[in-house]
Design a protein around this motif. Structure first.
Motif, mmCIF file in Angstrom:
data_model
loop_
_atom_site.group_PDB
_atom_site.id
_atom_site.type_symbol
_atom_site.label_atom_id
_atom_site.label_comp_id
_atom_site.label_asym_id
_atom_site.label_seq_id
_atom_site.Cartn_x
_atom_site.Cartn_y
_atom_site.Cartn_z
ATOM 1 N N LEU A 180 0.886 -0.915 -0.233
ATOM 2 C CA LEU A 180 -0.067 0.173 0.052
ATOM 3 C C LEU A 180 0.978 1.711 -0.689
ATOM 4 N N HIS A 181 2.433 1.302 -0.397
ATOM 5 C CA HIS A 181 2.991 1.666 -0.505
ATOM 6 C C HIS A 181 2.520 3.324 -0.870
ATOM 7 N N ARG A 182 2.602 2.527 -2.180
ATOM 8 C CA ARG A 182 1.764 4.153 -3.117
ATOM 9 C C ARG A 182 0.339 4.717 -3.093
ATOM 10 N N LEU A 183 0.373 4.080 -1.799
ATOM 11 C CA LEU A 183 -1.297 4.555 -1.780
ATOM 12 C C LEU A 183 -1.717 6.518 -1.136
ATOM 13 N N GLN A 184 -1.894 6.460 -2.228
ATOM 14 C CA GLN A 184 -2.177 8.404 -2.106
ATOM 15 C C GLN A 184 -3.403 8.211 -1.679
ATOM 16 N N PRO A 185 -3.364 9.442 -0.496
ATOM 17 C CA PRO A 185 -4.608 9.998 0.557
ATOM 18 C C PRO A 185 -6.263 10.056 -0.321
ATOM 19 N N TRP A 186 -5.939 10.799 -1.241
ATOM 20 C CA TRP A 186 -7.755 10.296 -2.250
ATOM 21 C C TRP A 186 -8.122 9.370 -2.588
ATOM 22 N N GLU A 187 -6.990 8.276 -2.606
ATOM 23 C CA GLU A 187 -7.562 7.306 -3.267
ATOM 24 C C GLU A 187 -8.108 6.323 -2.334
ATOM 25 N N GLN A 188 -8.978 5.416 -2.762
ATOM 26 C CA GLN A 188 -9.675 4.000 -2.194
ATOM 27 C C GLN A 188 -9.055 3.163 -1.396
ATOM 28 N N LEU A 189 -8.602 1.864 -0.370
ATOM 29 C CA LEU A 189 -8.072 1.030 0.214
ATOM 30 C C LEU A 189 -8.327 0.585 -1.217
ATOM 31 N N PRO A 190 -7.728 -0.917 -2.164
ATOM 32 C CA PRO A 190 -7.718 -1.726 -3.040
ATOM 33 C C PRO A 190 -8.897 -2.657 -2.896
ATOM 34 N N ALA A 191 -9.314 -3.114 -3.977
ATOM 35 C CA ALA A 191 -10.057 -4.369 -3.283
ATOM 36 C C ALA A 191 -8.837 -5.900 -3.102
ATOM 37 N N GLY A 192 -8.993 -6.394 -2.712
ATOM 38 C CA GLY A 192 -7.754 -7.588 -1.754
ATOM 39 C C GLY A 192 -7.059 -6.901 -0.576
ATOM 40 N N TRP A 193 -7.109 -5.629 -0.677
ATOM 41 C CA TRP A 193 -5.737 -5.014 0.432
ATOM 42 C C TRP A 193 -5.920 -6.594 1.147
ATOM 43 N N ASP A 194 -6.623 -6.542 1.728
ATOM 44 C CA ASP A 194 -6.234 -6.774 3.335
ATOM 45 C C ASP A 194 -5.963 -8.962 2.893
ATOM 46 N N ASP A 195 -5.783 -9.058 1.738
ATOM 47 C CA ASP A 195 -6.036 -10.627 1.419
ATOM 48 C C ASP A 195 -4.965 -11.669 2.231
ATOM 49 N N GLN A 196 -3.985 -10.877 2.735
ATOM 50 C CA GLN A 196 -2.145 -11.890 2.661
ATOM 51 C C GLN A 196 -1.971 -11.063 4.873
ATOM 52 N N LEU A 197 -3.011 -10.504 5.401
ATOM 53 C CA LEU A 197 -2.674 -9.827 6.801
ATOM 54 C C LEU A 197 -3.673 -10.400 7.793
ATOM 55 N N ASP A 198 -3.157 -10.599 8.121
ATOM 56 C CA ASP A 198 -3.386 -11.629 9.768
ATOM 57 C C ASP A 198 -5.054 -10.036 10.279
ATOM 58 N N GLU A 199 -6.537 -10.849 10.290
ATOM 59 C CA GLU A 199 -7.206 -9.649 10.663
ATOM 60 C C GLU A 199 -7.521 -8.276 11.840
ATOM 61 N N ILE B 192 -4.113 -6.999 12.447
ATOM 62 C CA ILE B 192 -3.129 -6.379 11.659
ATOM 63 C C ILE B 192 -4.144 -5.094 10.601
ATOM 64 N N ALA B 193 -4.864 -6.154 9.723
ATOM 65 C CA ALA B 193 -5.872 -5.396 8.817
ATOM 66 C C ALA B 193 -6.741 -4.559 9.143
ATOM 67 N N ASP B 194 -7.354 -4.355 11.193
ATOM 68 C CA ASP B 194 -7.918 -4.089 11.353
ATOM 69 C C ASP B 194 -6.832 -2.571 11.740
ATOM 70 N N MET B 195 -6.304 -2.524 12.181
ATOM 71 C CA MET B 195 -5.081 -2.004 12.824
ATOM 72 C C MET B 195 -4.371 -0.783 11.477
ATOM 73 N N VAL B 196 -4.563 -1.554 10.345
ATOM 74 C CA VAL B 196 -4.011 -0.581 9.336
ATOM 75 C C VAL B 196 -4.658 0.188 8.740
ATOM 76 N N GLU B 197 -6.269 -0.805 8.271
ATOM 77 C CA GLU B 197 -7.703 0.504 8.651
ATOM 78 C C GLU B 197 -7.988 1.918 9.064
ATOM 79 N N ASP B 198 -7.654 1.442 10.503
ATOM 80 C CA ASP B 198 -7.432 2.325 11.402
ATOM 81 C C ASP B 198 -6.874 3.423 11.022
ATOM 82 N N ARG B 199 -5.882 3.316 10.966
ATOM 83 C CA ARG B 199 -4.505 4.171 10.493
ATOM 84 C C ARG B 199 -5.234 4.569 9.166
ATOM 85 N N TRP B 200 -5.411 4.166 8.258
ATOM 86 C CA TRP B 200 -5.282 4.687 6.650
ATOM 87 C C TRP B 200 -6.849 6.012 7.114
#
Length: 455
Positions: free
Chosen positions: A16-35, A37-45
């Protein structure tokens, strides 16, 4: 907040390093993440993007504040440039040197704000160019109104017509090529709300000693959000007055505007009519079609205002010179009545065939027997018109009646058909479904519409 977000995605979600703050989280971004950790990443996003949006809105607000501050300063400078209030006792003011009461006698007062209201395609620009010509030459406007010529120049802020077209029209009218200043703004940036453009334009117009400023039309020169808001329109008109009189130094301000759907009043806020010292209205007669006057329909002009009252009268247009003049024939109602009388001349001629001599009463009696519709007195009116045209002769009869007979040597004898109806004019209308005895001809009002022919 930004550094925290980058630390988290560097450690847990580098994709997700290239994701810009005005963009949406892409589909399937959390497929390889622990649930968790995914929640924490989404909260920080969401925290990261919310902080970005707050900064965007804050910056937009700062820019808006800056723009409004510049506008406020420009208005304050314009107000400071204006002269202070004019104060004096009644006697002192009356002792001042008097100025001529009118720029155009009976139509446009001196130092006035004039509103020209016109239906679309009625010749508004042609009227303004005729006025500009007379202001520069001192000729009578519309061959009727004495005009006090300007000493300097006339400027036209032209928002509606191309530069080439307005120049050609002005030249056709015969406007002085060296004393009409054309400011062509169709498709260009409007200088009135831009402080730098406004100041530069005012400086140029002042250097040309512009004495009369014409703005055409209001709808395109206006810079407010709504033409129906009296507060916005009134404020804009005050600003236009300051531009014309204080910044440019003009004495006369003429603003053209389009009429509303009914063609009789201004489109938009009534603040326009409240502002004007004189209102000149240009309309077309939809019931006329003369086949040549600027599209066929006749044009009429009227005016009202402070010490101004001009009754409606027909405008004549010379297509070669594009010059206008008042016909002196009266308003649309009078013109419709005259057309009605003209249409009946041929039918009077028909009744006088065979060397008959008849009064108007006798002609109407014959018309009534044929089931024709008319208004009482129209035979006399048509007979007099026929005499003016040289087709008829008239002589006094008993009881102050007029007797009509055919002129044996008319200028152009009308052609009549074997049945006795005129070939030169349309059939006289008949009331649909009624016999002659049922026609209440003598009770019709003077301006009653013409009935239709029977089917």
């Amino acid at each position: 907040m930004v550094s925290e977000w980058h630390e988290i995605i560097t450690k847990f979600a580098p994709h997700l390093h290239r994701l810009q703050p005005w963009e949406q989280l892409p589909a399937g971004w959390d497929d390889q993440l622990d649930e968790q950790i995914a929640d924490m990443v989404e909260d920080r996003w969401f925290e990261h993007t919310s902080d970005f949006q707050r900064q965007v809105h804050s910056e937009a607000r700062r820019i808006r504040v800056s723009e409004h501050a510049r506008d406020l300063l420009a208005r304050e400078k314009a107000a400071q440039a204006a002269e202070p209030f004019d104060l004096g006792t009644l006697g002192e003011i009356l002792r001042r040197p008097t100025e001529p009461p009118h720029r155009v006698e009976g139509l446009i007062p001196s130092d006035a704000s004039t509103l020209v209201v016109a239906q679309r395609k009625t010749g508004k620009t042609t009227l303004l160019l005729n006025l500009a010509r007379c202001l520069l030459t001192g000729e009578d406007f519309l061959s009727n109104f004495t005009t006090r010529p300007v000493v300097g120049t006339v400027a036209l802020l032209n928002y509606e017509v191309s530069a080439a077209q307005i120049a050609r029209w002005a030249d056709d009218v015969g406007v002085d090529r060296g004393r009409l200043l054309l400011v062509n703004l169709r498709g260009r940036r409007n200088p009135l709300p831009v402080p730098e453009d406004r100041a530069k334009l005012a400086e140029i117009l002042r250097s040309w000693q512009v004495e009369t400023l014409i703005v055409d039309p209001f709808g395109r020169a206006y810079t407010g959000k709504s033409q129906n808001d009296p507060g916005e329109v009134g404020s804009w008109l005050v600003s236009l007055d300051q531009f014309a009189r204080t910044e440019v130094g003009a004495k006369d301000l003429i603003l053209a505007t389009h009429a509303g759907w009914d063609g009789e009043r201004t489109r938009g806020s009534s603040a326009l009519e409240d502002w004007a010292d004189s209102i000149i209205t240009l309309v077309r007669d939809k019931d006329s079609n003369n086949g040549g006057n600027n599209g066929g329909e006749e044009r009429y002009l009227r005016a009202e205002g402070r010490d101004v009252m001009v009754e409606e009268d027909q405008l004549r247009f010379d297509p070669t010179t594009r010059l206008l003049s008042l016909a002196g024939t009266g308003n649309r109602k009078a013109a419709n009545k005259a057309r009605r009388v003209d249409s009946l001349v041929g039918f009077v001629v028909d009744e006088l065939q065979g060397d008959l001599a008849l009064s108007g009463y006798e002609i109407e009696k014959r018309w009534r027997a044929k089931g024709l519709s008319f208004q009482k007195g129209e035979a006399n009116a048509a007979g007099r018109r026929g005499a003016e045209l040289g087709q008829l002769l008239l002589e006094p009869g008993p009881r102050n009646a007029l007797i009509f007979r055919l002129n044996p040597s008319p200028p152009r004898p009308p052609h009549t058909s074997p049945t006795g109806t005129s070939d030169d004019l349309p059939d006289l209308p008949i009331y649909k479904g009624r016999s002659s005895g049922d026609v209440p001809t003598t009770d019709l009002p003077e301006d009653a519409p013409l009935p239709l022919e029977a089917s």
